[in-house]
Design a protein around this motif. Sequence first.
Motif, PDB file in Angstrom:
ATOM      1  N   UNK A  92       0.847  -1.195   0.000  1.00  0.00           N
ATOM      2  CA  UNK A  92       0.000   0.000   0.000  1.00  0.00           C
ATOM      3  C   UNK A  92       0.879   1.241   0.000  1.00  0.00           C
ATOM      4  N   UNK A  93       0.557   2.254  -0.834  1.00  0.00           N
ATOM      5  CA  UNK A  93       1.318   3.511  -0.764  1.00  0.00           C
ATOM      6  C   UNK A  93       1.297   4.073   0.652  1.00  0.00           C
ATOM      7  N   UNK A  94       2.477   4.313   1.184  1.00  0.00           N
ATOM      8  CA  UNK A  94       2.576   4.728   2.577  1.00  0.00           C
ATOM      9  C   UNK A  94       3.123   3.633   3.450  1.00  0.00           C
ATOM     10  N   UNK A  95       2.954   2.392   3.011  1.00  0.00           N
ATOM     11  CA  UNK A  95       3.519   1.228   3.668  1.00  0.00           C
ATOM     12  C   UNK A  95       3.371   1.276   5.200  1.00  0.00           C
ATOM     13  N   UNK A  96       4.500   1.337   5.898  1.00  0.00           N
ATOM     14  CA  UNK A  96       4.452   1.187   7.352  1.00  0.00           C
ATOM     15  C   UNK A  96       3.806   2.372   8.064  1.00  0.00           C
ATOM     16  N   UNK A  97       3.643   3.512   7.378  1.00  0.00           N
ATOM     17  CA  UNK A  97       2.939   4.623   8.016  1.00  0.00           C
ATOM     18  C   UNK A  97       1.517   4.231   8.390  1.00  0.00           C
ATOM     19  N   UNK A  98       0.945   3.309   7.645  1.00  0.00           N
ATOM     20  CA  UNK A  98      -0.431   2.883   7.942  1.00  0.00           C
ATOM     21  C   UNK A  98      -0.517   2.075   9.234  1.00  0.00           C
ATOM     22  N   UNK A  99       0.631   1.606   9.726  1.00  0.00           N
ATOM     23  CA  UNK A  99       0.599   0.862  10.984  1.00  0.00           C
ATOM     24  C   UNK A  99       0.155   1.773  12.120  1.00  0.00           C
ATOM     25  N   UNK A 100       0.550   3.050  12.065  1.00  0.00           N
ATOM     26  CA  UNK A 100       0.069   3.996  13.081  1.00  0.00           C
ATOM     27  C   UNK A 100      -1.456   4.019  13.111  1.00  0.00           C
ATOM     28  N   UNK A 101      -2.065   4.042  11.925  1.00  0.00           N
ATOM     29  CA  UNK A 101      -3.527   4.146  11.836  1.00  0.00           C
ATOM     30  C   UNK A 101      -4.186   2.841  12.273  1.00  0.00           C
ATOM     31  N   UNK A 102      -3.798   1.752  11.637  1.00  0.00           N
ATOM     32  CA  UNK A 102      -4.456   0.470  11.916  1.00  0.00           C
ATOM     33  C   UNK A 102      -4.118  -0.007  13.323  1.00  0.00           C
ATOM     34  N   UNK A 103      -2.873   0.185  13.740  1.00  0.00           N
ATOM     35  CA  UNK A 103      -2.483  -0.218  15.084  1.00  0.00           C
ATOM     36  C   UNK A 103      -3.269   0.535  16.147  1.00  0.00           C
ATOM     37  N   UNK A 104      -3.418   1.855  15.958  1.00  0.00           N
ATOM     38  CA  UNK A 104      -4.202   2.644  16.921  1.00  0.00           C
ATOM     39  C   UNK A 104      -5.669   2.242  16.900  1.00  0.00           C
ATOM     40  N   UNK A 105      -6.202   1.955  15.712  1.00  0.00           N
ATOM     41  CA  UNK A 105      -7.605   1.554  15.604  1.00  0.00           C
ATOM     42  C   UNK A 105      -7.856   0.250  16.365  1.00  0.00           C
ATOM     43  N   UNK A 106      -6.960  -0.711  16.187  1.00  0.00           N
ATOM     44  CA  UNK A 106      -7.140  -2.004  16.831  1.00  0.00           C
ATOM     45  C   UNK A 106      -6.894  -1.913  18.332  1.00  0.00           C
ATOM     46  N   UNK A 107      -5.859  -1.173  18.723  1.00  0.00           N
ATOM     47  CA  UNK A 107      -5.594  -1.075  20.161  1.00  0.00           C
ATOM     48  C   UNK A 107      -6.671  -0.259  20.863  1.00  0.00           C
ATOM     49  N   UNK A 108      -7.246   0.725  20.157  1.00  0.00           N
ATOM     50  CA  UNK A 108      -8.350   1.502  20.737  1.00  0.00           C
ATOM     51  C   UNK A 108      -9.528   0.602  21.065  1.00  0.00           C
ATOM     52  N   UNK A 109      -9.708  -0.458  20.255  1.00  0.00           N
ATOM     53  CA  UNK A 109     -10.835  -1.359  20.463  1.00  0.00           C
ATOM     54  C   UNK A 109     -10.652  -2.265  21.674  1.00  0.00           C
ATOM     55  N   UNK A 110      -9.468  -2.235  22.282  1.00  0.00           N
ATOM     56  CA  UNK A 110      -9.270  -3.046  23.485  1.00  0.00           C
ATOM     57  C   UNK A 110      -8.752  -2.222  24.651  1.00  0.00           C
ATOM     58  N   UNK A 111      -8.605  -0.911  24.469  1.00  0.00           N
ATOM     59  CA  UNK A 111      -8.106  -0.092  25.580  1.00  0.00           C
ATOM     60  C   UNK A 111      -9.106   0.973  26.007  1.00  0.00           C
ATOM     61  N   UNK A 112      -9.802   1.606  25.030  1.00  0.00           N
ATOM     62  CA  UNK A 112     -10.787   2.624  25.356  1.00  0.00           C
ATOM     63  C   UNK A 112     -10.209   3.967  25.723  1.00  0.00           C
ATOM     64  N   UNK A 113      -8.883   4.129  25.597  1.00  0.00           N
ATOM     65  CA  UNK A 113      -8.223   5.366  26.024  1.00  0.00           C
ATOM     66  C   UNK A 113      -7.412   5.939  24.887  1.00  0.00           C
ATOM     67  N   UNK A 114      -7.573   7.233  24.636  1.00  0.00           N
ATOM     68  CA  UNK A 114      -6.804   7.902  23.593  1.00  0.00           C
ATOM     69  C   UNK A 114      -5.331   8.001  23.956  1.00  0.00           C
ATOM     70  N   UNK A 115      -5.046   8.424  25.185  1.00  0.00           N
ATOM     71  CA  UNK A 115      -3.660   8.596  25.614  1.00  0.00           C
ATOM     72  C   UNK A 115      -2.928   7.253  25.632  1.00  0.00           C
ATOM     73  N   UNK A 116      -3.576   6.211  26.172  1.00  0.00           N
ATOM     74  CA  UNK A 116      -2.947   4.885  26.217  1.00  0.00           C
ATOM     75  C   UNK A 116      -2.683   4.363  24.815  1.00  0.00           C
ATOM     76  N   UNK A 117      -3.628   4.582  23.896  1.00  0.00           N
ATOM     77  CA  UNK A 117      -3.456   4.138  22.514  1.00  0.00           C
ATOM     78  C   UNK A 117      -2.273   4.833  21.869  1.00  0.00           C
TER      79      UNK A 117
END
Length: 430
Positions: A92-117
Motif C-alpha cells: 500500500x502507498x505509505x507502507x508502514x505509516x499505515x501501521x500507526x492508523x491500523x495499530x491505533x484503531x485495533x488497540x483503541x478497540x481493546x483499551x478505550x483510552x486515547x492517551x494509552x493508545x
Amino acid sequence: MIGVVVSGVFLLCVMLGVGVWIGLALMAVGTGTLLVFRDIDVATFLAGDIWRGLNSPELAALPLFILMGEILFRTRVASDMVTALARFMRPIPGQLLHINIIGCTMFAAVSGSSVATTATVGRITLNELDARGYDRNLSIGSLCGAGTLGFLIPPSLILIIYGVLSNTSILDLFIAGVIPGVMLAGAYILYIAVRLSLNPALGPKVVPNDSESENVPILVSALRLLPVFGLILAVIGSMYTGLVGPSEAATVGVLGSFIIAFAQKSLNVSSVIDAFMGTVKTSAMIGLIIAGAFFLSKAMAIFTIPQAIAAGIASLDLSPFLLILFLLLFYVVLGMFLDGLSIIVMTLPIALPLVTGAGFDPVWFGIFLVIVVEMSQITPPIGFNLFVVQGLTGEPIAKIAKASLPFFLILAAMVVLITLLPEIILAPIG
C-alpha cells in the motif's frame, strides 16, 4: 444570576490555573456559589449528590475496561500486532505509516483510552519509521491523529461517561461509534496513501534487514493478530449480539486480557499489582471528576443557569446547523485549554438541552461531541496527544501540532459529514 455565573467562572479559572484537580475544582465552585447565594445545607446536598452520581450501575464497566487496558499494556499484544501488520502494509502507498492508523484503531478497540493508545503504539512505531527514513512530520502527525480514535472506537471510556451523564444508552453509543471510527481510520489511510503517491520521497529511504517484519510468512503474521482480534470479537461482539451489556462485556474483556497475558507469560505478581494500582488511580481520578460534574450541574440547576443560557441562545433564533457550527467553534476554542473529559462534564448540562431542543438525537450528539473532543486532543497549547508524542520524540509542541494539522482538518470534515448525514450514526441503532 449573572453574578453567580461570573463568580463561578472566575473561581473555576483560578482553581484550574493553580493546578487544583478538576473534580475538586468543580465541587468547590458548586459549594462556593451555594454558600454565598443560597441558604442550603451544602454538606448534605453534596454527600447525597456524590452518592447518586457514583452509584450508577453503568459506571461498573468503567474500571473494568480500564483494568483490561492496563493488563494488555503489560503484554506483547501491541508489539505483536504492529509487527504482524507491517507484513501486510508493504504493497500500500505509505507502507508502514499505515501501521500507526491500523495499530491505533485495533488497540483503541481493546483499551478505550486515547492517551494509552497513542503512547503504546507510538513507543513501537516511531523508532521503526525513523530507522526506515519515513518523513518524520507524517509519522508524528499520523500517530497524533490516529491516537484520538481511542475516544471513539468502542469500548470508549469517554462514551461511557457521556452515557452516564446524559442518561443515554451506552450500548447505543458504542454501536453508533463504530462506523464513524472506521470511516476516520479510512480517511487517515487515504490521506497518507495520496500524499505518498504524489510525493514518494516521503516514504522509506532505508530498508533494514528486519526479519521480524519483512521475512516472516504471512500465516505467522496473521496468527500474531489472533489474540487482539479474538478479544475485540469477544468484547464488542458479545454486546452487539445482545448477549451481554457493557458491564458484562467489560468482565469478558478482563478475563480475555488475563488469558492473553498468561499465555504470553507476561503475568507475574508485580505486573498484576501494577495493573490493579493503575486501574485504581485512573478510576479514582475519573470518579472524582464525575462526582464534581454531577454536583456542579445540580448547583447550576438550582440557579436555573442552564435554562437561562438555553433561552438566551434560543432567542438568537439560530438554525439547527448554525447552532452546531456555534458549538463546534466553542468546543474547538475550549479544547485549546482543557482536556476532553473536563470539557464534556463541564458543558454537557448546558449543551445537551440545546441540541435536543433543536431536534438532534442524544446519541448523535454524543458521537459529535466525542469527535470534537478528539480534535481538542491535538489542539495546542493543551492537547494531550501532543504532550504524549512530545514525550516520545522530544520534538517541540509547535512542530507536533503543525504535523497534526491535516488530521485535525479530517476530523473537522467528519463533523461536517455527520451533521449533513446523521444516518451515519443513527442508522446502525435503528
